[in-house]
Design a protein around this motif. Structure first.
Motif, PDB file in Angstrom:
ATOM      1  N   GLN A  98       0.835  -1.198   0.000  1.00 10.73           N
ATOM      2  CA  GLN A  98       0.000   0.000   0.000  1.00 10.73           C
ATOM      3  C   GLN A  98       0.874   1.254   0.000  1.00 10.73           C
ATOM      4  OE1 GLN A  98      -3.182  -0.333  -0.471  1.00 10.73           O
ATOM      5  NE2 GLN A  98      -3.367   1.887  -0.629  1.00 10.73           N
ATOM      6  N   LYS A 101       2.501   1.696  -3.354  1.00 11.35           N
ATOM      7  CA  LYS A 101       1.521   2.158  -4.337  1.00 11.35           C
ATOM      8  C   LYS A 101       1.289   3.662  -4.192  1.00 11.35           C
ATOM      9  CE  LYS A 101      -2.962   0.788  -4.980  1.00 11.35           C
ATOM     10  NZ  LYS A 101      -4.014  -0.153  -4.570  1.00 11.35           N
ATOM     11  N   GLU A 102       1.050   4.097  -2.948  1.00  9.03           N
ATOM     12  CA  GLU A 102       0.802   5.525  -2.718  1.00  9.03           C
ATOM     13  C   GLU A 102       2.024   6.350  -3.054  1.00  9.03           C
ATOM     14  OE1 GLU A 102      -0.573   5.713   1.297  1.00  9.03           O
ATOM     15  OE2 GLU A 102      -2.403   4.597   0.809  1.00  9.03           O
ATOM     16  N   GLN A 105       2.371   6.704  -6.811  1.00  6.37           N
ATOM     17  CA  GLN A 105       1.365   7.627  -7.359  1.00  6.37           C
ATOM     18  C   GLN A 105       1.741   9.082  -7.127  1.00  6.37           C
ATOM     19  OE1 GLN A 105      -2.198   6.295  -5.450  1.00  6.37           O
ATOM     20  NE2 GLN A 105      -2.718   4.863  -7.097  1.00  6.37           N
ATOM     21  N   ASN A 106       2.351   9.347  -5.962  1.00  7.80           N
ATOM     22  CA  ASN A 106       2.684  10.732  -5.618  1.00  7.80           C
ATOM     23  C   ASN A 106       3.847  11.281  -6.418  1.00  7.80           C
ATOM     24  OD1 ASN A 106       0.643  10.773  -3.805  1.00  7.80           O
ATOM     25  ND2 ASN A 106       1.943  10.403  -2.007  1.00  7.80           N
TER      26      ASN A 106
END
Lengths: 107, 186
Positions: A98, A101-102, A105-106
């Motif tokens: 998780q 993934k975050e 994305q950032n």
């Protein structure tokens, strides 16, 4: 993966491999080293420790190709321990995934 | 390394373990080599992927010492186990030796305080016997109170020491289990 904490994962791998069937030491080592880069010899201390802790029992079985082989079998305690470790691992790896993934994305 | 070299290095590093345990371990590796041969591997290939026999032996010895502490807890057993776990790698020097020294010093300090408080009554009484003129009820009660407090601290220390030993064993086990092992270049 050059981390200090690979050993904990090695324990989980061995337990998982024994869940469906009994296996001998060489077989366990090969199954793991096919997937992960390990010092194969360190699996044996692990097997001894888990046997002494009552998670495995061992027995000798004749082999068609050579001398008898020492098989490892999961005990009821071992199975309970496996499921507990597996649960911990899922929570841990989901958390890490998780975060990755975050993070991706950032960027 | 040939099979003979690998096994003899392993055997040398294991020499402090009980003989039957050494034979059992050697047996496991003999089996590993012979199945490797059946699969067409050479002695050198097999021993190279097994890794350093000395490191493998260290893990086995550390596990053995921690197991000894679990069955019979003596100070020398504890020190041997701590030492063996530290020997597993440099990382352990920091995360095992540091906390061990701090906690062991605290336990020792607690015991010294307890014994000193409890025994404080004796020199006081001797002093009064030699110089009866200095006798004073306040001082007597103070010395008795100190002794009592010392005894209570002593009882507390019994539990603290037990807790410390128990926690230490669990921590050493955790170390053997998790930290530094199975690494190829570690």
């Amino acid at each position: 993966m050059n981390v200090q904490f690979k050993k904990g994962v090695l324990e989980l791998c061995v337990l998982v491999l024994l869940e469906k069937q009994d296996r001998y030491g060489y077989e366990l080592v090969q199954n793991i080293s096919d997937q992960i880069d390990i010092s194969e010899g360190s699996v044996y201390p692990l097997l001894r420790r888990l046997t002494k802790e009552g998670y495995f029992t061992t027995y000798l079985k004749e082999s068609t190709e050579g001398p008898p082989r020492k098989y490892y079998a999961l005990t009821a305690d071992g199975r309970t321990y496996l499921y507990a470790l597996l649960e911990e691992w899922k929570v841990f790896s989901n958390g890490v995934n998780q975060i990755i993934k975050e993070g991706v994305q950032n960027d | 390394m040939t099979k003979e070299q690998f096994l003899s290095k392993l055997r040398t590093s294991l020499r402090k373990l009980p003989a039957n345990e050494i034979e059992d371990i050697i047996q496991d590796f003999e089996e590993h080599f012979s199945i490797g041969f059946e699969n067409g591997k050479t002695e050198e290939e097999i021993s190279a992927s097994l890794g350093n026999p000395q490191q493998i032996a260290k893990e086995l010895v550390a596990a053995h010492h921690v197991e000894q502490v679990e069955s019979t807890t003596t100070t020398s057993n504890i020190l041997r186990a701590v030492w063996a776990v530290i020997g597993l790698g440099f990382f352990n020097l920091i995360i095992v030796l540091g906390p061990f020294l701090v906690l062991a010093s605290l336990v020792l300090a607690g015991w010294i305080v307890s014994v000193a408080f409890t025994l404080a009554l004796i020199p006081y009484l001797i002093n009064v016997l030699i110089h009866p003129s200095i006798f004073d009820f306040y001082e007597l009660f103070f010395a008795i109170g100190l002794s009592g407090a010392g005894l209570f601290i002593g009882i507390g220390m019994v539990y603290a020491t037990r807790g410390f030993t128990h926690g230490l064993i669990r921590y050493l086990n955790y170390n053997i289990r998790v930290v530094k092992g199975g690494l190829k270049h570690g």
